[in-house]
Design an enzyme around this catalytic site. Sequence first.
Site, PDB file in Angstrom:
ATOM      1  N   ASP A 156      11.226 -14.162   4.344  1.00  0.00           N
ATOM      2  CA  ASP A 156      10.928 -15.439   4.362  1.00  0.00           C
ATOM      3  C   ASP A 156      10.005 -16.920   4.102  1.00  0.00           C
ATOM      4  O   ASP A 156       9.444 -17.812   4.386  1.00  0.00           O
ATOM      5  CB  ASP A 156      12.470 -16.670   4.755  1.00  0.00           C
ATOM      6  CG  ASP A 156      11.939 -17.334   6.150  1.00  0.00           C
ATOM      7  OD1 ASP A 156      10.945 -16.152   6.602  1.00  0.00           O
ATOM      8  OD2 ASP A 156      12.888 -17.547   7.215  1.00  0.00           O
ATOM      9  N   CYS A 159       8.722 -13.969   8.307  1.00  0.00           N
ATOM     10  CA  CYS A 159       8.686 -12.489   8.071  1.00  0.00           C
ATOM     11  C   CYS A 159       7.914 -11.717   9.740  1.00  0.00           C
ATOM     12  O   CYS A 159       9.018 -11.629  10.928  1.00  0.00           O
ATOM     13  CB  CYS A 159       8.911 -11.636   7.790  1.00  0.00           C
ATOM     14  SG  CYS A 159       7.364 -10.990   6.610  1.00  0.00           S
ATOM     15  N   HIS A 281       6.573  -7.138   3.724  1.00  0.00           N
ATOM     16  CA  HIS A 281       7.106  -7.374   4.176  1.00  0.00           C
ATOM     17  C   HIS A 281       7.462  -6.870   5.782  1.00  0.00           C
ATOM     18  O   HIS A 281       6.981  -5.872   5.587  1.00  0.00           O
ATOM     19  CB  HIS A 281       8.791  -7.113   3.672  1.00  0.00           C
ATOM     20  CG  HIS A 281       9.705  -7.821   4.468  1.00  0.00           C
ATOM     21  ND1 HIS A 281       9.786  -8.936   4.936  1.00  0.00           N
ATOM     22  CD2 HIS A 281      10.897  -7.324   5.303  1.00  0.00           C
ATOM     23  CE1 HIS A 281      10.923  -9.690   5.395  1.00  0.00           C
ATOM     24  NE2 HIS A 281      11.004  -8.732   5.811  1.00  0.00           N
TER      25      HIS A 281
END
Length: 297
Positions: A156, A159, A281
Amino acid sequence: MEEGETAEELLIKQHRKEKKDLQAKIQGMKNAVPKNDKKRRKQLTEEIAKLETDLNQKHEEELKQLKSTADTKVEEVVNGVETIQLEGGGQEESKQPRVTKAQKRRDKKAAQEKERESRIAEAEVQNLQGVRHQEGLKLAQKLAQQQLQIKEIASDGHCMYRAIEDQLAQRLKPALNMSMKELRSRTAEHMRNNADDFLPFLTNPNTGDMFTTEEFEKYCSDVEHTAAWGGQLELQALSRVLKLPIEVIQADSPTIRIGEEYDGEILTLVYMHHAYGLGEHYNSVERLKEAASADDN
């Protein structure tokens, strides 16, 4: 073979069965090792990782071989017209009865369903062969050597901070924990107060020039108040704020270590280049469930 199934779909079904069989075998291997035998449990973890990797590599090779040898068959239907061979060698066109609107709708729905199933099968093939899948396998093997596994963090924009938040909750006393919002605020504050350490590494993407004072302030404001993605500069700031070392494990690159001058327990993150189709990520890590169960007993 069920009607309409392709060779590729049959192979994928076979692969699913082999994966299921392997999981059953793995469960049997786990049950055969006493939970208090930590040395054998560690060896078992490595053996399981190898079995899973070998099976996935086998599946990849089989899919590649199928794709390279498969013949493409093309069905030609010309305006719904059949040709009938007449005596004497001539041909006559016999038009089919007009298709009703209801039948057209049913045919369209059936075609869409067939296309959807084909896309699902193709997506499964792509996932098995894709870089994201391979990255996950490599990370799982690296982490297993440290008796760790990935702990998923929401993708989002927060992270990296959420992964640090999770690591703090796992490793430190509750009184020392910080929320994601507090971590962002403390990071921005540290960067503002130590601009000379960070400003030289920030450049305007359009001009290539080093950030102006105003641009740097906006950057820090974004760190504090938005879902701006965090990177190595923010990790350096966090390491100093927390006075803790941080390591970032990657699939195809050496582990990055930040704040090695601090003696506290290391906070460990996983950096993924190909996660969720969104690119980069961060995830957190946790003890391997098998290792944790052995310790509890």
